[in-house]
Motif scaffolding. Sequence first.
Motif, PDB file in Angstrom:
ATOM      1  N   PRO A 205     -27.623  28.358 -35.114  1.00 15.23           N
ATOM      2  CA  PRO A 205     -26.368  28.160 -35.858  1.00 15.23           C
ATOM      3  C   PRO A 205     -25.316  27.311 -35.138  1.00 15.23           C
ATOM      4  O   PRO A 205     -24.166  27.288 -35.537  1.00 15.23           O
ATOM      5  CB  PRO A 205     -25.860  29.603 -36.031  1.00 15.23           C
ATOM      6  N   PHE A 206     -25.693  26.603 -34.056  1.00 21.11           N
ATOM      7  CA  PHE A 206     -24.719  25.801 -33.304  1.00 21.11           C
ATOM      8  C   PHE A 206     -24.085  24.745 -34.215  1.00 21.11           C
ATOM      9  O   PHE A 206     -24.773  24.100 -35.001  1.00 21.11           O
ATOM     10  CB  PHE A 206     -25.421  25.122 -32.128  1.00 21.11           C
ATOM     11  N   ASP A 207     -22.780  24.576 -34.111  1.00 25.79           N
ATOM     12  CA  ASP A 207     -22.041  23.662 -35.002  1.00 25.79           C
ATOM     13  C   ASP A 207     -22.412  22.202 -34.711  1.00 25.79           C
ATOM     14  O   ASP A 207     -22.158  21.695 -33.619  1.00 25.79           O
ATOM     15  CB  ASP A 207     -20.529  23.884 -34.800  1.00 25.79           C
ATOM     16  N   ARG A 208     -22.998  21.531 -35.704  1.00 24.07           N
ATOM     17  CA  ARG A 208     -23.470  20.154 -35.518  1.00 24.07           C
ATOM     18  C   ARG A 208     -22.333  19.186 -35.193  1.00 24.07           C
ATOM     19  O   ARG A 208     -22.499  18.220 -34.460  1.00 24.07           O
ATOM     20  CB  ARG A 208     -24.192  19.710 -36.793  1.00 24.07           C
ATOM     21  N   SER A 209     -21.146  19.438 -35.740  1.00 23.60           N
ATOM     22  CA  SER A 209     -20.028  18.497 -35.558  1.00 23.60           C
ATOM     23  C   SER A 209     -19.573  18.412 -34.091  1.00 23.60           C
ATOM     24  O   SER A 209     -18.871  17.485 -33.707  1.00 23.60           O
ATOM     25  CB  SER A 209     -18.845  18.895 -36.448  1.00 23.60           C
TER      26      SER A 209
END
Length: 521
Positions: free
Chosen positions: A393-397
Motif C-alpha cells: 500500500p505504499f503511496d505511489r506519489s
Amino acid sequence: MKWRLQEGRGEAVYQIGVEDNGLLVGLSEEEMRASLKTLRRMAEKVGADITVLREREVDYDSDVPRKITEVLVRKVPDNQQFLDLRVAVLGNVDSGKSTLLGVLTQGELDNGRGRARLNLFRHLHEIQSGRTSSISFEILGFNSKGEVVNYSDSRTAEEICESSSKMITFIDLAGHHKYLKTTIFGLTSYCPDFAMLVVSANTGIAGTTREHLGLAMALKVPFFIVISKVDLCSKATVERTVKQLERILKQPGCNKLPLLVNSDDDAVTAAQQFAQSPNITPIFTLSSVSGENLDLLKVFLNILPPLTNSKEQEELMQQLTEFQVDEIYTVPEVGTVVGGTLSSGICREGENLVVGPTDDGKFLRLKVCSIQRNRSACRVLRAGQAATLALGPFDRSLLRKGMVMVSPEMNPTICSVFEAEIVLLFHATTFRKGFQVTVHVGNVRQTAIVEKIHGKDKLRTGEKAVVCFRFIKHPEYLKIGAKLLFREGVTKGIGHVTDLQAITTKENGLEESLGPGQLSF
C-alpha cells in the motif's frame, strides 16, 4: 570442471586436442570419441550438459587425420539462478530493431511489413507509427544443450525461465531523435552488459546511428553490430554498408577491430574474442524476413560469456543492499510496484528498506512484499539482477524515477551540488558558468546548472575541466566515480563524478509512510 563452471557462472568452453602450452596437436577419430565420452561423464557428475561447438582438422606429422574440438559445458546452477545477460538494442529509427527482437523471441520470421514487432510495442501510438518510444524488455533463453528457448512453442515467460540455463534480456530502445533522452536513460540506468547496434543495409549509417555508437563508447558498453534488411538490397549495397562501418570503426576515435561473421566458426571465434578483448567488434549481416544468417547471431548469443566472474559477483553481494528505481507502476490488487536493478547486496521478500531522497531530501521506510524476475516469482534477488518489487500500500506519489532503495544501516550520501571531471564533446559556442544541461548519472536524470568551471572561464569543444554542477529541483543519491553524461540541444559531454557536497541523512531524518499524506517518524 566444477571450479571452471563456478568461475564462468555456470558455463565453460573446453578445447580438446590442444596441449597446455597451446600447441595444436589434435586427436585421432577414436581418441576424440573417447575424450568426448570422458568429458560427458564428468559433466554428468556435476549436473551439466555438453555441446560440440566446432571441429577442425589440424596439420600434424601423422598419417591419420587429427582433429581438435571445442566443447561448451553448461549447467543449471545449484540455486536455480540462471545466467542472465542484458543486451541494449541501439540503432536509427526504421533500422529493424524491434522486428529483429520479435523474430528472435517469438521464433517466427517477419512478413516484411513489421508483423513480428507488434508483440513488443507497449502503446497504441507505437503500433500505429511503427516507432518505439518507450523501453521494452524481451527475453530469449538457451537451455543447457545450447538450444533456443522462446515463445515459439506457445510457452509463457515463466516456462522460458524454467527451461533455460542462460537468459538474454534485450532492452529495446528508441531510435528516433525525439526519444533520445529515453534511449540514454535505458543505457545509463539498466546497466546493460553489451549493446547491439542495428544498421539497415539499404540506408547505411544514417540519423542517430553515429550518436548511439558514441553513447555506447562513452559509457564503455562493449557493442556488436547487426546489419539488417539484407534481403532488400543487392550484394554490392550490403558490402558498401559493411565497408562504411569498418571505416568508421577503424577511425582513431573508435579504434575498433571489425570482425565480419560469415559462418558458425566465425560466430564461435567472435563470441570468445569479443568477451576477452573490448576492441573487437563482430559484424553480422542478416534478414528478419528471409531468416538469412539469423542462426549465426543465435550461436554468438549462446556462447557469449558474462563480463563478471563469480568472485566479483560474491563481493558485490556482500555489500549493503542498494536497488535503483527505474520504473514505477500501480498494479490492481498488488499495489505499488517498482522496477529496476539491484546494484549491490541481496534483497529478500519481506525485507525492510528505506527509499529516497524525496524532494526535501528525506528517506522513507517501506517493506518489500514480493519480488518478480523475468515475470516469474522469486524469493531472493542478488546483485546485478533486474527485477520488479511489490511494495503493497505504499503511496505511489512519493516515488519517482532516480530514487534508490537501500538498507536502513546505510548512510546514503545525497547531494544537490557535485563536481565532475568532464570532456566537452560538442558545443556550438562556449560553455560557461550559468549554462543549464540535462545530467544523466545511472538512473538519475535531472537538469543541473553549471556553478563553476575550475581554472577556466569557459570551455570549447574537445576541452577537459573539473566543473561544479547544482541540481535545480531536488537532491539526488550519487556515488564518487559514477559515469556522467550531459546534454542540452546539440551540446554533449561525458565525464565522471569526482566530489560530492553531501547533505547528511542524519539532518534529514528518516520518515515512515503510513498512507497518503500521513508522515511520521
